[in-house]
Design a protein around this motif. Sequence first.
Motif, PDB file in Angstrom:
ATOM      1  N   SER A 274      17.997   7.289  21.455  1.00 11.84           N
ATOM      2  CA  SER A 274      17.164   6.222  20.910  1.00 11.84           C
ATOM      3  C   SER A 274      17.062   6.417  19.393  1.00 11.84           C
ATOM      4  O   SER A 274      17.401   7.477  18.863  1.00 11.84           O
ATOM      5  N   ARG A 275      16.545   5.413  18.700  1.00 11.97           N
ATOM      6  CA  ARG A 275      16.328   5.552  17.251  1.00 11.97           C
ATOM      7  C   ARG A 275      15.379   6.715  16.955  1.00 11.97           C
ATOM      8  O   ARG A 275      15.549   7.441  15.983  1.00 11.97           O
ATOM      9  N   GLU A 276      14.369   6.893  17.813  1.00 15.29           N
ATOM     10  CA  GLU A 276      13.415   7.976  17.616  1.00 15.29           C
ATOM     11  C   GLU A 276      14.091   9.333  17.769  1.00 15.29           C
ATOM     12  O   GLU A 276      13.826  10.264  17.010  1.00 15.29           O
ATOM     13  N   ASP A 277      14.980   9.467  18.768  1.00 18.29           N
ATOM     14  CA  ASP A 277      15.703  10.720  18.966  1.00 18.29           C
ATOM     15  C   ASP A 277      16.568  11.049  17.762  1.00 18.29           C
ATOM     16  O   ASP A 277      16.614  12.182  17.286  1.00 18.29           O
ATOM     17  N   ILE A 278      17.267  10.046  17.246  1.00 18.22           N
ATOM     18  CA  ILE A 278      18.140  10.240  16.093  1.00 18.22           C
ATOM     19  C   ILE A 278      17.313  10.630  14.871  1.00 18.22           C
ATOM     20  O   ILE A 278      17.665  11.552  14.134  1.00 18.22           O
ATOM     21  N   ALA A 279      16.186   9.949  14.666  1.00 14.02           N
ATOM     22  CA  ALA A 279      15.319  10.256  13.522  1.00 14.02           C
ATOM     23  C   ALA A 279      14.763  11.673  13.637  1.00 14.02           C
ATOM     24  O   ALA A 279      14.725  12.412  12.643  1.00 14.02           O
TER      25      ALA A 279
ATOM     26  N   ASN B 253      16.074  14.218  15.225  1.00  8.62           N
ATOM     27  CA  ASN B 253      17.172  15.150  15.001  1.00  8.62           C
ATOM     28  C   ASN B 253      17.503  15.253  13.514  1.00  8.62           C
ATOM     29  O   ASN B 253      17.693  16.337  12.981  1.00  8.62           O
TER      30      ASN B 253
END
Length: 143
Positions: free
Chosen positions: A48-53, A55
Motif C-alpha cells: 500500500s502507499r502507507e507501506d511504501i512510505a 519503508n
Amino acid sequence: GSRVVFGARHIWPDSDEASSSGEANRFKFIGGLTGRVLRAALYDLALSREDIALNAASGSVKLWPTSRHSIFQYPEDKDNMELLRAEFPRWTEIHDTAKRAITLLQLQKVCRFAYQHSYRWAHEKARNMKTLNLYHLCDWLIK
C-alpha cells in the motif's frame, strides 16, 4: 514463472530472441539502473502507499504483510502478549533496578523481536527502527 531482476527498471519478452532461438523465456532489459542497490525486499503482495512510505521513511524496518495483521493499540493487547510469551517464555520481575542487566545475547533477542514485531505497535515512533528507543521498548516489550 516469476523472475527477480536487479539492474533494470522493466523486463519484456524479447520476441526477436524468442523467434530466432525457439525459446520463449528470453527477456530484454529496459531502463538500466546506474546506481547501487542498497536494500532490496521481496513481498508476497502489492504494498500500500502507507507501506511504501513507512519503508522509505524508516530505512531499516522490515515490512511484513500489514494487511494480514492488525495494529496493537496498547502493549497489553492479547496478541502482543502472546507473541511476547512465545518469544520470551521465562521472565520474572526484578524490583531492584541495579540488578536488571542483560547479556548481549538477550539484548540481541530483544532487538530481533522489536525488528520483527514493532511495525504492529500503535505508537508511530515505536514502529520506526530509526526512532524506536528504550522508553518504547519498556512500554511494549519489557514491562
